[in-house]
Design an enzyme around this catalytic site. Structure first.
Site, mmCIF file in Angstrom:
data_model
loop_
_atom_site.group_PDB
_atom_site.id
_atom_site.type_symbol
_atom_site.label_atom_id
_atom_site.label_comp_id
_atom_site.label_asym_id
_atom_site.label_seq_id
_atom_site.Cartn_x
_atom_site.Cartn_y
_atom_site.Cartn_z
ATOM 1 N N HIS A 42 0.838 -1.210 0.000
ATOM 2 C CA HIS A 42 0.000 0.000 0.000
ATOM 3 C C HIS A 42 0.871 1.258 0.000
ATOM 4 O O HIS A 42 0.678 2.174 -0.803
ATOM 5 C CB HIS A 42 -0.909 -0.019 1.234
ATOM 6 C CG HIS A 42 -1.705 1.239 1.437
ATOM 7 N ND1 HIS A 42 -3.035 1.366 1.089
ATOM 8 C CD2 HIS A 42 -1.350 2.451 1.954
ATOM 9 C CE1 HIS A 42 -3.450 2.585 1.394
ATOM 10 N NE2 HIS A 42 -2.458 3.266 1.918
ATOM 11 N N GLU A 43 1.840 1.296 0.911
ATOM 12 C CA GLU A 43 2.677 2.500 1.038
ATOM 13 C C GLU A 43 3.510 2.738 -0.216
ATOM 14 O O GLU A 43 3.741 3.880 -0.618
ATOM 15 C CB GLU A 43 3.580 2.394 2.270
ATOM 16 C CG GLU A 43 2.824 2.317 3.597
ATOM 17 C CD GLU A 43 1.846 3.469 3.816
ATOM 18 O OE1 GLU A 43 2.095 4.587 3.312
ATOM 19 O OE2 GLU A 43 0.814 3.251 4.491
ATOM 20 N N HIS A 90 1.749 4.793 -2.660
ATOM 21 C CA HIS A 90 1.917 6.236 -2.423
ATOM 22 C C HIS A 90 3.276 6.703 -2.930
ATOM 23 O O HIS A 90 3.382 7.750 -3.574
ATOM 24 C CB HIS A 90 1.849 6.556 -0.927
ATOM 25 C CG HIS A 90 0.487 6.415 -0.329
ATOM 26 N ND1 HIS A 90 -0.637 6.989 -0.877
ATOM 27 C CD2 HIS A 90 0.082 5.759 0.793
ATOM 28 C CE1 HIS A 90 -1.685 6.689 -0.123
ATOM 29 N NE2 HIS A 90 -1.287 5.953 0.892
ATOM 30 N N HIS A 148 -5.146 7.832 -1.930
ATOM 31 C CA HIS A 148 -6.088 6.816 -1.494
ATOM 32 C C HIS A 148 -7.249 6.648 -2.450
ATOM 33 O O HIS A 148 -7.701 7.599 -3.091
ATOM 34 C CB HIS A 148 -6.625 7.152 -0.091
ATOM 35 C CG HIS A 148 -5.637 6.841 0.979
ATOM 36 N ND1 HIS A 148 -5.494 7.602 2.115
ATOM 37 C CD2 HIS A 148 -4.711 5.848 1.082
ATOM 38 C CE1 HIS A 148 -4.532 7.099 2.868
ATOM 39 N NE2 HIS A 148 -4.044 6.035 2.268
#
Lengths: 368, 82
Positions: free
Chosen positions: A118-119, A122, A128
């Site tokens: 997930h990170e 980014h 998101h």
């Protein structure tokens, strides 16, 4: 999905694991991080290389509360698990994990691989997503690490920044496709497109064909979709990046690697009358949003926009598809044209002109 | 008299909501200056944005479902902004 533009201006990125969590072995941390990067490199042209000293594009560290010069801080156990910065210099691209969490390789605590994946989204330029099935949804949700964690929304998001991976297999076939596939009597149970590939199904196997470069790969259906039975009878890709698979009076809707909840369902739920026990073949015309479902010498038409079977059906196939007089084993659409298969033959059909363009052998796609 | 159980956590809930919105719904790009400005929206407006983002009923009020969502472990990157 959401994006933070611009993304990285280069395809080769470096990462450095500055420190490790004591919750896991160093080897497990390294593996989790490497696997998390692979999630994104699988669907983009990006390549990630680890360095052990100096400044990497993506610096990865574990810290607690106020940590170093980071403008954000952590909050103890639970709450915020990690954070990352969008592509750029300095903190740009960096990823920090809250050391007050319990990091694991499994379902206990928080799975480092999932949070890292997930990170890294980014760090590559995604913000998101409000799609609750997406990896980039802000809340933590455990899924088995053996499942591919990206949803179609995640893939659309990252490919909107970097594009898709080069459409070249790792190894070109050194020789033409095997005699088994190229046998003159080859026939197929079902065929569907899957994004830029064409998937041919027969028995327990499928062939992935990249029409642009004639590359072919043969796999077990269960490698991708363990829930599907062998002997799929019909399949088609709809307008929502999903594939519908049919066998008997059941059908499954698959998105990426995952079967949607609630499936299989009975084909009656699509609007077929109760007497219909199976589908021979199906294809969605991407130009019109209408799906043709073939059974015997007739076909039904399903409107993908309204998600309902159209009135006035079934109709005889030969009336609307002149020249297609045999029972249809399989059909798919490529560059606007339909390819109807029966036995060892296929017919290239122009749905606009409503005529057969040519008859070809059914193995013409296999680099024989 | 003892405080009614329902009122026990009201202060905590209010703090949770404020902290949550400040962390994840407090900044937005300034379209005029290519920089940032502190979000001038009210708490209720930010709460509505949060509820909309998470597919909750958009009331602008911290109902039970909203509070439960705010308590879930999550990523520290704001949901609004860049």
């Amino acid at each position: 999905y959401g994006v933070t533009l611009p993304g990285w201006k280069k395809a080769k990125l470096t990462y450095r694991i500055v420190n490790h969590t004591p919750d896991m072995s160093k080897e497990d941390v390294d593996k989790a991080i490497q696997k998390a990067f692979k999630v994104w490199s699988t669907v983009t042209p990006l390549i990630f290389t680890r360095i052990h000293e100096g400044i990497a594009d993506i610096m990865i560290a574990f810290g607690t509360k106020a940590h170093g010069h980071c403008p954000r801080y952590f909050d103890g156990p639970l709450g915020v698990l990690a954070h990352a910065f969008p592509p750029g210099s300095g903190f740009g691209g960096d990823v920090h994990f809250d050391e007050d969490e319990d990091w694991t390789t499994g379902s206990a605590g928080f799975n480092l691989f999932l949070v890292a994946a997930h990170e890294f989204g980014h760090a590559l330029g995604l913000s998101h997503s409000n799609d609750q099935g997406a990896l980039m949804f802000p809340n933590y949700a455990y899924v088995s690490p053996s499942e591919f964690p990206l949803s179609p929304d995640d893939i659309s998001g990252i490919q909107s920044i970097y594009g898709s991976p080069p459409n070249v297999p790792d190894k070109r076939p050194a020789s033409p496709t095997s005699p088994k596939t190229c046998g003159s009597q080859i026939s197929f149970d079902a065929i569907t497109t899957l994004r830029r590939e064409v998937i041919f199904l027969k028995g327990r196997h499928l062939w992935r064909v990249y029409p642009d470069n004639s590359a072919v790969e043969r796999e077990l259906i269960s490698t991708f979709w363990p829930i599907l039975p062998p002997g799929i009878e019909a399949a088609y890709e709809n307008m929502k990046d999903q594939i519908l698979f049919f066998k008997g009076n059941k059908f499954w809707v698959i998105s990426g690697y995952q079967v949607l909840l609630g499936y299989p369902k009975n084909i009656n739920t699509l609007g077929f009358p109760k007497g219909i026990k199976k589908i021979d073949a199906a294809v969605c015309n991407k130009n019109t949003g209408k799906t043709h479902l073939f059974i015997g010498d007739k076909y039904w038409r399903f409107d993908e926009n309204s998600q309902s079977m159209e009135k006035g059906y079934p109709r005889r196939i030969v009336n609307d598809f002149p020249g297609i007089s045999q029972k249809i084993d399989a059909v798919f659409q490529q560059k606007g044209l339909f390819y109807f298969f029966h036995g060892s033959k296929q017919w290239e059909f122009d749905p606009t002109a409503k005529k057969v363009i040519r008859e070809i052998k059914s193995n013409s796609w296999f680099n024989c | 008299l003892p405080v009614h159980p329902e009122n026990d956590n009201k202060e905590d809930d209010a703090k949770l909501v404020q902290d949550y919105l400040n962390k994840f719904y407090a900044v937005e790009p300034d379209p005029n200056q290519l920089g940032w400005k502190i979000n001038a929206e009210s708490t209720a407006e930010k709460l509505q944005k949060m509820q909309q983002f998470f597919g909750l009923k958009v009331t602008g009020k911290p109902d039970t479902e909203t509070l439960e969502t705010m308590k879930k472990p999550r990523c520290g990157v704001p949901d609004v902004g860049l």
